[in-house]
Design a protein around this motif. Structure first.
Motif, PDB file in Angstrom:
ATOM      1  N   GLY A 317       0.823  -1.206   0.000  1.00  0.00           N
ATOM      2  CA  GLY A 317       0.000   0.000   0.000  1.00  0.00           C
ATOM      3  C   GLY A 317       0.853   1.250   0.000  1.00  0.00           C
ATOM      4  N   SER A 318       0.185   2.363   0.189  1.00  0.00           N
ATOM      5  CA  SER A 318       0.855   3.651   0.362  1.00  0.00           C
ATOM      6  C   SER A 318       0.624   4.090   1.790  1.00  0.00           C
ATOM      7  CB  SER A 318       0.205   4.709  -0.531  1.00  0.00           C
ATOM      8  OG  SER A 318       0.870   4.800  -1.732  1.00  0.00           O
ATOM      9  N   PRO A 319       1.516   4.920   2.337  1.00  0.00           N
ATOM     10  CA  PRO A 319       1.202   5.455   3.668  1.00  0.00           C
ATOM     11  C   PRO A 319      -0.106   6.227   3.600  1.00  0.00           C
ATOM     12  CG  PRO A 319       3.394   6.124   2.929  1.00  0.00           C
ATOM     13  CD  PRO A 319       2.741   5.450   1.771  1.00  0.00           C
ATOM     14  N   LYS A 320      -0.848   6.286   4.711  1.00  0.00           N
ATOM     15  CA  LYS A 320      -2.065   7.106   4.740  1.00  0.00           C
ATOM     16  C   LYS A 320      -1.662   8.539   4.413  1.00  0.00           C
ATOM     17  CE  LYS A 320      -5.367   4.360   6.816  1.00  0.00           C
ATOM     18  NZ  LYS A 320      -5.171   3.256   5.901  1.00  0.00           N
ATOM     19  N   PHE A 321      -2.377   9.157   3.445  1.00  0.00           N
ATOM     20  CA  PHE A 321      -1.996  10.512   3.027  1.00  0.00           C
ATOM     21  C   PHE A 321      -1.994  11.463   4.220  1.00  0.00           C
ATOM     22  CE2 PHE A 321      -4.644   9.912  -1.119  1.00  0.00           C
ATOM     23  CZ  PHE A 321      -3.876   8.818  -1.445  1.00  0.00           C
ATOM     24  N   GLY A 322      -2.938  11.208   5.133  1.00  0.00           N
ATOM     25  CA  GLY A 322      -3.209  12.188   6.177  1.00  0.00           C
ATOM     26  C   GLY A 322      -2.115  12.329   7.215  1.00  0.00           C
ATOM     27  N   ASP A 323      -1.268  11.318   7.359  1.00  0.00           N
ATOM     28  CA  ASP A 323      -0.243  11.376   8.399  1.00  0.00           C
ATOM     29  C   ASP A 323       0.992  12.089   7.838  1.00  0.00           C
ATOM     30  OD1 ASP A 323       1.700  11.029  10.224  1.00  0.00           O
ATOM     31  OD2 ASP A 323       1.600   8.836  10.283  1.00  0.00           O
ATOM     32  N   LEU A 331       2.047  12.970  -1.456  1.00  0.00           N
ATOM     33  CA  LEU A 331       0.943  12.507  -0.606  1.00  0.00           C
ATOM     34  C   LEU A 331       0.284  13.688   0.104  1.00  0.00           C
ATOM     35  CD1 LEU A 331       2.506   9.276   0.959  1.00  0.00           C
ATOM     36  CD2 LEU A 331       0.852   9.419  -0.883  1.00  0.00           C
ATOM     37  N   SER A 332       1.099  14.662   0.504  1.00  0.00           N
ATOM     38  CA  SER A 332       0.523  15.832   1.181  1.00  0.00           C
ATOM     39  C   SER A 332      -0.321  16.657   0.218  1.00  0.00           C
ATOM     40  CB  SER A 332       1.627  16.691   1.806  1.00  0.00           C
ATOM     41  OG  SER A 332       2.105  16.048   2.966  1.00  0.00           O
ATOM     42  N   SER A 333       0.092  16.746  -1.063  1.00  0.00           N
ATOM     43  CA  SER A 333      -0.747  17.457  -2.052  1.00  0.00           C
ATOM     44  C   SER A 333      -2.097  16.763  -2.157  1.00  0.00           C
ATOM     45  CB  SER A 333      -0.134  17.430  -3.454  1.00  0.00           C
ATOM     46  OG  SER A 333       1.157  17.850  -3.430  1.00  0.00           O
ATOM     47  N   ALA A 334      -2.052  15.424  -2.187  1.00  0.00           N
ATOM     48  CA  ALA A 334      -3.310  14.670  -2.297  1.00  0.00           C
ATOM     49  C   ALA A 334      -4.175  14.926  -1.068  1.00  0.00           C
ATOM     50  CB  ALA A 334      -3.012  13.184  -2.440  1.00  0.00           C
ATOM     51  N   TYR A 335      -3.543  14.951   0.098  1.00  0.00           N
ATOM     52  CA  TYR A 335      -4.290  15.202   1.337  1.00  0.00           C
ATOM     53  C   TYR A 335      -4.984  16.566   1.273  1.00  0.00           C
ATOM     54  CZ  TYR A 335      -5.213  16.436   6.184  1.00  0.00           C
ATOM     55  OH  TYR A 335      -5.826  16.841   7.335  1.00  0.00           O
ATOM     56  N   LEU A 336      -4.232  17.576   0.845  1.00  0.00           N
ATOM     57  CA  LEU A 336      -4.800  18.934   0.819  1.00  0.00           C
ATOM     58  C   LEU A 336      -5.953  19.008  -0.183  1.00  0.00           C
ATOM     59  CD1 LEU A 336      -1.454  20.925   1.072  1.00  0.00           C
ATOM     60  CD2 LEU A 336      -3.217  20.726   2.845  1.00  0.00           C
ATOM     61  N   ALA A 337      -5.772  18.363  -1.342  1.00  0.00           N
ATOM     62  CA  ALA A 337      -6.851  18.382  -2.351  1.00  0.00           C
ATOM     63  C   ALA A 337      -8.096  17.684  -1.809  1.00  0.00           C
ATOM     64  CB  ALA A 337      -6.373  17.707  -3.629  1.00  0.00           C
ATOM     65  N   LEU A 338      -7.886  16.556  -1.116  1.00  0.00           N
ATOM     66  CA  LEU A 338      -9.036  15.794  -0.608  1.00  0.00           C
ATOM     67  C   LEU A 338      -9.757  16.512   0.530  1.00  0.00           C
ATOM     68  CD1 LEU A 338      -7.680  12.121  -0.632  1.00  0.00           C
ATOM     69  CD2 LEU A 338      -9.406  13.107  -2.125  1.00  0.00           C
ATOM     70  N   PRO A 341     -12.868  22.133   0.420  1.00  0.00           N
ATOM     71  CA  PRO A 341     -14.325  22.140   0.277  1.00  0.00           C
ATOM     72  C   PRO A 341     -14.714  22.214  -1.202  1.00  0.00           C
ATOM     73  CG  PRO A 341     -13.613  23.776   1.890  1.00  0.00           C
ATOM     74  CD  PRO A 341     -12.368  23.215   1.271  1.00  0.00           C
ATOM     75  N   VAL A 342     -15.806  21.655  -1.578  1.00  0.00           N
ATOM     76  CA  VAL A 342     -16.361  21.562  -2.936  1.00  0.00           C
ATOM     77  C   VAL A 342     -15.503  20.627  -3.797  1.00  0.00           C
ATOM     78  CG1 VAL A 342     -17.253  22.764  -4.975  1.00  0.00           C
ATOM     79  CG2 VAL A 342     -17.319  23.904  -2.739  1.00  0.00           C
ATOM     80  N   LEU A 343     -14.199  20.968  -3.990  1.00  0.00           N
ATOM     81  CA  LEU A 343     -13.346  20.152  -4.852  1.00  0.00           C
ATOM     82  C   LEU A 343     -13.368  18.689  -4.407  1.00  0.00           C
ATOM     83  CD1 LEU A 343     -11.166  19.926  -7.112  1.00  0.00           C
ATOM     84  CD2 LEU A 343      -9.448  20.310  -5.334  1.00  0.00           C
ATOM     85  N   ARG A 344     -13.305  18.478  -3.088  1.00  0.00           N
ATOM     86  CA  ARG A 344     -13.188  17.104  -2.585  1.00  0.00           C
ATOM     87  C   ARG A 344     -14.373  16.231  -3.004  1.00  0.00           C
ATOM     88  NH1 ARG A 344     -13.966  18.431   3.795  1.00  0.00           N
ATOM     89  NH2 ARG A 344     -16.203  18.761   3.723  1.00  0.00           N
ATOM     90  N   ASN A 345     -15.549  16.849  -3.175  1.00  0.00           N
ATOM     91  CA  ASN A 345     -16.719  16.059  -3.574  1.00  0.00           C
ATOM     92  C   ASN A 345     -16.585  15.521  -4.990  1.00  0.00           C
ATOM     93  OD1 ASN A 345     -17.800  16.707  -1.112  1.00  0.00           O
ATOM     94  ND2 ASN A 345     -18.826  18.534  -1.911  1.00  0.00           N
ATOM     95  N   GLY A 363      -7.624  17.629   9.536  1.00  0.00           N
ATOM     96  CA  GLY A 363      -7.295  19.021   9.865  1.00  0.00           C
ATOM     97  C   GLY A 363      -5.860  19.304  10.281  1.00  0.00           C
ATOM     98  N   VAL A 364      -4.873  18.525   9.791  1.00  0.00           N
ATOM     99  CA  VAL A 364      -3.476  18.823  10.165  1.00  0.00           C
ATOM    100  C   VAL A 364      -2.774  19.486   8.967  1.00  0.00           C
ATOM    101  CG1 VAL A 364      -3.086  17.149  12.013  1.00  0.00           C
ATOM    102  CG2 VAL A 364      -2.985  16.378   9.665  1.00  0.00           C
ATOM    103  N   TYR A 365      -3.277  20.664   8.597  1.00  0.00           N
ATOM    104  CA  TYR A 365      -2.860  21.276   7.332  1.00  0.00           C
ATOM    105  C   TYR A 365      -1.419  21.800   7.329  1.00  0.00           C
ATOM    106  CZ  TYR A 365      -7.851  21.044   6.648  1.00  0.00           C
ATOM    107  OH  TYR A 365      -9.125  20.593   6.554  1.00  0.00           O
ATOM    108  N   ARG A 366      -0.998  22.382   8.455  1.00  0.00           N
ATOM    109  CA  ARG A 366       0.282  23.089   8.452  1.00  0.00           C
ATOM    110  C   ARG A 366       1.431  22.162   8.043  1.00  0.00           C
ATOM    111  NH1 ARG A 366       4.046  24.958  11.976  1.00  0.00           N
ATOM    112  NH2 ARG A 366       4.850  26.995  11.376  1.00  0.00           N
TER     113      ARG A 366
END
Ligand SMILES: Cc1cc2nc3c(=O)[nH]c(=O)nc-3n(C[C@H](O)[C@H](O)[C@H](O)COP(=O)(O)OP(=O)(O)OC[C@H]3O[C@@H](n4cnc5c(N)ncnc54)[C@H](O)[C@@H]3O)c2cc1C
Length: 556
Positions: A317-323, A331-338, A341-345, A363-366
């Protein structure tokens, strides 16, 4: 032809040769097959051509444990095309071992053989647009490297078995024109079947009662009736049709709603290879037809029997994007895109987004923005390449995978759930907007499920070490607790109207008819006796094709 049921006169009786309830993959394949053979089909779909929140809400359960089961709004879709609108598109059949007698797994005997169903695999592949019915890398000519890492042979563990990926095929979209232009198919949409009515003896279905949201009552009268509403909604309809049948139609054995299964999936280990990192096959290959295929670790049939294991596989697998500790800009770009709001849908379904991000990483954006900035060149190159492949190309990249220079990947397991009579759905007293009783869902795992997953990892570790190719690094000290914590499903709904030869052992017979009612049949994974390691939809379509052939021989 498409008919908006809201435009029908109240109390209309609609007639055809065969009624099919539900227009997901099962219902659509069956309708197209029967129409081709010249039969008039009434395809009854609760949803509309576009998503409607109000209709989706009809399928919500009254009670479920969110620890073990996703909300029905995330794991089913009420709309033309059914849940294939939001599915992942992974296609593979069950294995021969699933149809073996396995005394160490109670209640696992199928009343049909594997050979009876393999003849439908190529036709199923064609409906999914997933290429040839070939599920072993050794038989794929254009792929040179046959093992996941160099020097890792097939032994008691195999690393040559494959899964295939469809477009992912949205059946409502891909077959829209075929359904619309067919002279034989009448798609009645916005029409929910609420009750099955039988004759007084309870031996023949006489009518279906269906309703629209504004309260019109419509009757459907045919020779034969097939329930293809997805596993839980099919069972709900049978349970709710209890006027002449106490406990619901098909509940003669008390087994209607029982043996509800899904899969266990998750990660408890990283796989570390000691072979050259650049030679590791992670992610997907493409076969000669450009179909995405992915390799996995599985066990031989003999090994599963000898070690009394459930059927289980694992893949890189891949690491969870969110961590953000992965420190990977892609992976962080994917996390931010996901998370946008709106785009993620538009990017993916709620369920897949949650799975990719990981529950604990909201919510760990920074830290993610820092990862993107540090890895800016890679991240910026990734966006158009992946964006095109995933969202614009007709055949979409199934998922995001990133290379690991450390040659270490999360090992994602996917296991059969042991059939368990206490894992069940029942009717609650709460009613939906059409007056239909909602379901209580009680998906229950057992210690045998957990032990199977833990044991399989020990064997995978041994295999890697024996062949000097690597080892597993556990990511938790308490393996059992971690498997329990990750156990949960709802996306792959299996069982609740199980197939049997003897009516006392199940709900449907080997021709998929409800025992004792030969004009009421089921096309759904609800009939499956076991859940296998495979996702369900490929086998749902294979069984729907088998049912279509049976009906062609029995309809007059
Ligand atoms: C996020 C997600 C990812 C998935 N990924 C995969 C995957 O990669 N591979 C895989 O094999 N499977 C996957 N699945 C599961 C897959 O989507 C289902 O197995 C498949 O859609 C089931 O097909 P079906 O035709 O039996 O039912 P459905 O697709 O659920 O269709 C049933 C239809 O019946 C209609 N209906 C229900 N009740 C009634 C009623 N009373 N009256 C009229 N109409 C009714 C519904 O509105 C719906 O349109 C995934 C599911 C989810 C949610």
């Amino acid at each position: 032809m498409f008919i908006d049921a809201e435009n029908l006169e109240n109390e209309t009786t609609f007639r055809a040769d065969i009624a099919i309830v539900g227009s997901g993959p099962a219902g659509i394949v069956l309708a197209l097959e029967l129409a081709k053979a010249g039969y008039e089909v009434a395809l009854i779909e609760s949803g509309r051509l576009h998503f409607s929140e109000e209709i989706q809400n009809l399928g919500e359960a009254s009670h479920f444990d969110p620890q073990f089961h996703a909300p029905m709004s995330e794991c089913t879709r009420r709309q033309l095309g059914g849940t294939s609108i939001i599915w992942g598109g992974r296609c593979l059949p069950y294995d021969p071992v699933d149809f073996d007698q396995r005394p160490y797994i109670q209640n696992s005997d199928w009343p049909v053989t594997y050979q009876e169903i393999t003849g439908y695999f190529q036709r199923a592949c064609d409906y999914f647009f997933c290429g040839q019915s070939e599920f072993n890398i050794k038989n794929i000519s254009n792929i040179q490297q046959k093992s996941i890492v160099p020097g890792l042979p097939d032994a008691e563990v195999l690393n040559s078995t494959l899964e295939r990926w469809s477009l992912p095929t949205n059946f409502g979209k891909e077959y829209f024109h075929d359904l619309q232009q067919s002279q034989k198919i009448k798609l009645l949409y916005g029409l929910t079947c609420t009750e099955i009515e039988t004759n007084e003896q309870g031996t023949q279905v006489e009518l279906l009662h269906a309703k629209t949201l504004v309260g019109k009552n419509i009757w459907v009268k045919c020779q034969k009736y097939v329930l293809a509403g997805g596993a839980l909604n099919t069972t709900r309809l049978l349970l709710a049709s209890d006027r002449q049948h106490p406990g619901g139609i098909g509940n003669h054995s008390g087994l209607l709603g029982k043996f509800y299964m899904g899969h266990l999936s998750g990660d408890i280990a990283l796989i570390h290879f000691t072979t050259p990192p650049k030679d590791t096959v992670f992610g997907f290959d493409r076969d000669p037809d450009k179909i995405y295929v992915r390799r996995r670790f599985s066990f031989t049939r003999e090994f599963l029997h000898k070690n009394q294991l459930p059927n289980i596989v694992a893949w890189l697998g891949s690491p969870k994007f969110g961590d953000p500790s992965h420190q990977n800009g892609v992976l962080s770009s994917a996390y931010l895109a996901l998370n946008m709001p709106v785009l993620r849908n538009y990017l993916t379904s709620t369920a897949m987004r949650k799975a990719a991000i990981g529950k604990e990483n909201q919510g760990v954006y920074r830290a993610h923005i820092m990862n993107v900035l540090k890895d800016f060149k890679q991240a910026i190159a990734f966006v158009p390449r992946f964006g095109y492949g995933r969202y614009i190309a007709k055949r979409k990249i199934p998922a995001l995978f990133v290379y690991s220079a450390a040659n270490e990947y999360p090992l994602h397991y996917h296991s059969e759930q042991i059939p368990n009579p206490n894992s069940a759905v029942t009717l609650s007293d709460e009613r939906d907007a059409l007056g239909m009783r909602r379901l209580n869902i009680n998906l229950q795992f057992t210690q045998q499920d957990i032990d199977g997953v833990v044991q399989a990892h020990k064997y995978w570790d041994q295999y890697l070490r024996e062949h000097n190719c690597g080892y597993l690094k556990y990511v938790t000290n308490d393996l059992e607790a971690s498997v329990w914590e990750q156990a949960g499903d709802g996306f792959h709904q299996v069982g609740t109207t199980r197939m049997s030869v003897d009516p006392q052992d199940g709900v449907v017979g080997t021709n998929c008819n409800i025992h004792g009612l030969d004009n009421l049949l089921v096309a759904s994974s609800s009939i499956f006796v076991t859940s296998g390691q495979a996702n369900s939809t490929f086998m749902i379509v294979a069984f729907a094709l088998r049912l279509a052939d049976y009906l062609k021989n029995t309809l007059v």
